[in-house]
Design a protein around this motif. Structure first.
Motif, PDB file in Angstrom:
ATOM      1  N   ALA A 178       0.829  -1.211   0.000  1.00  0.00           N
ATOM      2  CA  ALA A 178       0.000   0.000   0.000  1.00  0.00           C
ATOM      3  C   ALA A 178       0.861   1.256   0.000  1.00  0.00           C
ATOM      4  O   ALA A 178       0.483   2.273  -0.602  1.00  0.00           O
ATOM      5  CB  ALA A 178      -0.931  -0.008   1.215  1.00  0.00           C
ATOM      6  N   ARG A 179       2.018   1.200   0.643  1.00  0.00           N
ATOM      7  CA  ARG A 179       2.928   2.358   0.686  1.00  0.00           C
ATOM      8  C   ARG A 179       3.886   2.380  -0.516  1.00  0.00           C
ATOM      9  O   ARG A 179       4.814   3.183  -0.554  1.00  0.00           O
ATOM     10  CB  ARG A 179       3.731   2.317   1.991  1.00  0.00           C
ATOM     11  CG  ARG A 179       2.867   2.373   3.257  1.00  0.00           C
ATOM     12  CD  ARG A 179       2.285   3.743   3.491  1.00  0.00           C
ATOM     13  NE  ARG A 179       1.314   3.751   4.564  1.00  0.00           N
ATOM     14  CZ  ARG A 179       1.601   3.829   5.862  1.00  0.00           C
ATOM     15  NH1 ARG A 179       2.867   3.897   6.247  1.00  0.00           N
ATOM     16  NH2 ARG A 179       0.643   3.856   6.772  1.00  0.00           N
ATOM     17  N   LEU A 184      10.188  -4.378  -0.196  1.00  0.00           N
ATOM     18  CA  LEU A 184       9.842  -4.790   1.159  1.00  0.00           C
ATOM     19  C   LEU A 184       8.604  -5.675   1.154  1.00  0.00           C
ATOM     20  O   LEU A 184       8.543  -6.678   1.880  1.00  0.00           O
ATOM     21  CB  LEU A 184       9.613  -3.559   2.032  1.00  0.00           C
ATOM     22  CG  LEU A 184       9.194  -3.830   3.485  1.00  0.00           C
ATOM     23  CD1 LEU A 184      10.251  -4.667   4.204  1.00  0.00           C
ATOM     24  CD2 LEU A 184       8.938  -2.522   4.226  1.00  0.00           C
ATOM     25  N   ALA A 185       7.611  -5.316   0.336  1.00  0.00           N
ATOM     26  CA  ALA A 185       6.406  -6.137   0.242  1.00  0.00           C
ATOM     27  C   ALA A 185       6.760  -7.546  -0.208  1.00  0.00           C
ATOM     28  O   ALA A 185       6.244  -8.538   0.323  1.00  0.00           O
ATOM     29  CB  ALA A 185       5.406  -5.498  -0.721  1.00  0.00           C
ATOM     30  N   ARG A 217       5.534  -3.573 -13.687  1.00  0.00           N
ATOM     31  CA  ARG A 217       6.840  -3.460 -13.030  1.00  0.00           C
ATOM     32  C   ARG A 217       6.745  -3.627 -11.514  1.00  0.00           C
ATOM     33  O   ARG A 217       7.519  -4.406 -10.930  1.00  0.00           O
ATOM     34  CB  ARG A 217       7.498  -2.118 -13.385  1.00  0.00           C
ATOM     35  CG  ARG A 217       8.931  -2.023 -12.867  1.00  0.00           C
ATOM     36  CD  ARG A 217       9.592  -0.693 -13.253  1.00  0.00           C
ATOM     37  NE  ARG A 217      10.986  -0.677 -12.817  1.00  0.00           N
ATOM     38  CZ  ARG A 217      11.381  -0.429 -11.573  1.00  0.00           C
ATOM     39  NH1 ARG A 217      10.480  -0.171 -10.633  1.00  0.00           N
ATOM     40  NH2 ARG A 217      12.665  -0.455 -11.253  1.00  0.00           N
ATOM     41  N   PRO A 218       5.836  -2.935 -10.814  1.00  0.00           N
ATOM     42  CA  PRO A 218       5.734  -3.149  -9.365  1.00  0.00           C
ATOM     43  C   PRO A 218       5.427  -4.604  -9.002  1.00  0.00           C
ATOM     44  O   PRO A 218       5.981  -5.134  -8.035  1.00  0.00           O
ATOM     45  CB  PRO A 218       4.595  -2.207  -8.943  1.00  0.00           C
ATOM     46  CG  PRO A 218       4.571  -1.162 -10.000  1.00  0.00           C
ATOM     47  CD  PRO A 218       4.934  -1.854 -11.266  1.00  0.00           C
ATOM     48  N   PHE A 219       4.550  -5.222  -9.778  1.00  0.00           N
ATOM     49  CA  PHE A 219       4.226  -6.621  -9.495  1.00  0.00           C
ATOM     50  C   PHE A 219       5.444  -7.515  -9.656  1.00  0.00           C
ATOM     51  O   PHE A 219       5.721  -8.369  -8.811  1.00  0.00           O
ATOM     52  CB  PHE A 219       3.106  -7.101 -10.414  1.00  0.00           C
ATOM     53  CG  PHE A 219       2.890  -8.596 -10.353  1.00  0.00           C
ATOM     54  CD1 PHE A 219       2.228  -9.161  -9.275  1.00  0.00           C
ATOM     55  CD2 PHE A 219       3.379  -9.430 -11.358  1.00  0.00           C
ATOM     56  CE1 PHE A 219       2.050 -10.547  -9.199  1.00  0.00           C
ATOM     57  CE2 PHE A 219       3.206 -10.805 -11.285  1.00  0.00           C
ATOM     58  CZ  PHE A 219       2.539 -11.365 -10.208  1.00  0.00           C
ATOM     59  N   LEU A 220       6.185  -7.338 -10.751  1.00  0.00           N
ATOM     60  CA  LEU A 220       7.354  -8.181 -11.000  1.00  0.00           C
ATOM     61  C   LEU A 220       8.430  -7.961  -9.945  1.00  0.00           C
ATOM     62  O   LEU A 220       9.108  -8.909  -9.527  1.00  0.00           O
ATOM     63  CB  LEU A 220       7.901  -7.905 -12.396  1.00  0.00           C
ATOM     64  CG  LEU A 220       6.983  -8.338 -13.555  1.00  0.00           C
ATOM     65  CD1 LEU A 220       7.565  -7.885 -14.896  1.00  0.00           C
ATOM     66  CD2 LEU A 220       6.773  -9.851 -13.549  1.00  0.00           C
ATOM     67  N   GLY A 424      -2.047   0.408  -3.179  1.00  0.00           N
ATOM     68  CA  GLY A 424      -0.732   0.861  -3.637  1.00  0.00           C
ATOM     69  C   GLY A 424      -0.817   1.446  -5.035  1.00  0.00           C
ATOM     70  O   GLY A 424      -1.571   2.389  -5.287  1.00  0.00           O
ATOM     71  N   VAL A 425      -0.077   0.876  -5.976  1.00  0.00           N
ATOM     72  CA  VAL A 425      -0.080   1.381  -7.352  1.00  0.00           C
ATOM     73  C   VAL A 425      -1.421   1.177  -8.035  1.00  0.00           C
ATOM     74  O   VAL A 425      -1.681   1.790  -9.090  1.00  0.00           O
ATOM     75  CB  VAL A 425       1.038   0.725  -8.186  1.00  0.00           C
ATOM     76  CG1 VAL A 425       2.406   1.091  -7.644  1.00  0.00           C
ATOM     77  CG2 VAL A 425       0.864  -0.795  -8.244  1.00  0.00           C
ATOM     78  N   PHE A 426      -2.289   0.319  -7.481  1.00  0.00           N
ATOM     79  CA  PHE A 426      -3.618   0.134  -8.060  1.00  0.00           C
ATOM     80  C   PHE A 426      -4.574   1.258  -7.680  1.00  0.00           C
ATOM     81  O   PHE A 426      -5.602   1.456  -8.348  1.00  0.00           O
ATOM     82  CB  PHE A 426      -4.224  -1.199  -7.611  1.00  0.00           C
ATOM     83  CG  PHE A 426      -3.378  -2.402  -7.910  1.00  0.00           C
ATOM     84  CD1 PHE A 426      -2.684  -2.505  -9.099  1.00  0.00           C
ATOM     85  CD2 PHE A 426      -3.271  -3.438  -6.997  1.00  0.00           C
ATOM     86  CE1 PHE A 426      -1.908  -3.614  -9.391  1.00  0.00           C
ATOM     87  CE2 PHE A 426      -2.502  -4.561  -7.264  1.00  0.00           C
ATOM     88  CZ  PHE A 426      -1.817  -4.641  -8.467  1.00  0.00           C
TER      89      PHE A 426
END
Length: 440
Positions: A178-179, A184-185, A217-220, A424-426
């Motif tokens: 979310a941040r 870290l996630a 990109r965030p997911f990967l 988060g990015v969503f």
């Protein structure tokens, strides 16, 4: 701007955390009180354990899994006596057992000390999980974390097993996501999967929402970080303690139908041919079908679902189709159920069902061999009302979440002018792919 002007809004934002932490500590303390009849000697007598509703895996596993003498993964014991948990949880058990042996010389006293020290670890995990959940819920819904802090089902189930450790890691993972701290996630997700396997489902939820939003990109980064973290803690055991390491995976694959599962009801009734192999196949097929439905819902909904909603649906589907549904599994679901739909009426109904199941399982075990105390226990039909009570009430909550996804105006979280507080990015992301776009 003066220092006072800075401190006031900061205090206003942090005030709920102190009482929430204290209430979570109260919940942890009440959970300890629930098991006091067993701690003072009841664990050595099954009748006393079940009639006082104070069973825990913690005390007997100290002896049964070689924790009293050696590292559980390197233990030279029969395969069925090795620790049947992933490595992070197994090593938490090992470290606590070191302290227990250091503090006590008598093995009986060591086991009690092992339980006490484990309770401290689990109590801290509960408080941490509650505070992380409060941060996830956002300023307008921080108090929703009370459901995790002190709800009856949480208090009753808190110290049956080590599930609260995975709960804290899962909440930490969601907060990091979310941040927008993807590395870290991922690390926390990898550690959570290496503690209890169910957080792997959350990777599927992230994948579906990534597919819809195109935020690859965030997911990967998160998925890659999770894989690296998982490998770092697992590879040493895979190399140096292969038999001990694989025990969890072999046990999970070969474990038969057990308490709490709806498949046990069908086997008991003799409805159809349901051998162990049949149940494994049907369970996997049922879970795959439900996950396919969740995927279609995620990609076809008029508005992108919230991350907590998809995590809840996936986790609930896993529980309903699994061969085992232990009483402590409620700890997995509570924070996600509340984040997905913080409406008190279905939550209360579900909590009542969980409390009834917690009561029913121990009374049912009293009437089963080797105890066979029909004068103290309950019969099959009464027990299975508790099994189906959980299924039905969780099914009701799932139905409400699906309705909220299909009709976002009914979502109480989004009514506060919030898109996705855990996303988060969503959060406020535009759609890049939906099933409707294919049809057009």
């Amino acid at each position: 701007m003066t220092s006072t002007e800075v401190r006031v809004p900061l205090a206003a934002r942090t005030i709920p955390y102190l009482p929430l932490g204290l209430i979570a500590a109260l919940g942890a303390s009440l959970a300890y009180v629930v098991r006091l009849p067993c701690r003072t000697g009841g664990w050595n007598d099954q009748v006393t354990t079940y009639t006082n509703f104070c069973y825990t895996d913690i005390y007997p596993l100290y002896f049964d899994r070689s924790l009293a003498t050696q590292n559980p993964y390197f233990a030279h014991v029969p395969f069925d006596k090795q620790v049947e948990y992933p490595v992070v949880l197994g090593e938490v058990m090992q470290v606590v057992s070191w302290f227990a042996r250091w503090l006590e010389s008598d093995r009986g006293a060591q086991a009690v000390r092992f339980y006490d020290l484990t309770v401290i670890v689990l109590g801290i995990s509960l408080v941490a999980g509650v505070l992380l959940m409060a941060a996830l819920a956002g300023p307008t819904r921080r108090w929703d974390a009370l459901w995790y802090a002190i709800s009856p089902a949480v208090v009753l189930a808190a110290y049956i097993n080590w599930d609260l450790v995975a709960g804290a890691l899962s909440m930490g993972m969601l907060l990091a996501w979310a941040r927008r701290r993807q590395v870290l996630a991922g690390v926390l997700l990898g550690l959570a999967i290496a503690t209890k396997f169910y957080p792997l489902l959350f990777l599927g939820a992230l994948f579906l929402l990534t597919w819809r939003t195109g935020r690859w990109r965030p997911f990967l980064v998160t998925a890659g970080s999770a894989a690296v973290a998982w490998l770092v803690v697992n590879v040493p055991f895979m190399i140096f303690a292969w038999e001990g390491w694989r025990r969890f995976y072999v046990f999970s694959a070969e474990r038969g139908v057990d308490w709490g599962s709806v498949w046990l009801f069908f086997q008991h009734k003799g409805w159809g041919v349901l051998g162990e192999g049949d149940v494994s196949t049907l369970g996997m097929a049922a879970l795959a079908l439900m996950c396919l439905g969740i995927a279609v819902l995620t990609l076809a909904a008029p508005r992108r679902p919230r991350l907590a909603q998809i995590c809840f649906l996936a986790l609930a589907a896993f529980m309903m189709t699994n061969k085992v549904w232990s009483p402590q599994f409620v700890l997995w679901l509570v924070p996600f159920a509340v984040l997905a739909r913080p409406n008190w009426k279905p939550l209360v109904l579900w909590q009542l069902a969980e409390v009834w199941y917690f009561t029913a399982i121990w009374l049912y075990l009293l009437s089963q061999p080797p105890l066979s105390r029909d004068d103290l226990g309950i019969g099959d039909d009464t027990y299975f009302t508790a099994v189906w009570g959980r299924v039905i009430t969780i099914g009701i909550m799932m139905a409400f979440v699906v309705r909220d996804i299909l009709r976002p105006d009914k979502d109480v979280v989004r009514q506060a002018d919030i898109d996705d507080q855990t996303g988060g990015v969503f959060d406020d992301a535009r759609d890049r792919f939906t099933l409707a776009s294919i049809i057009k």
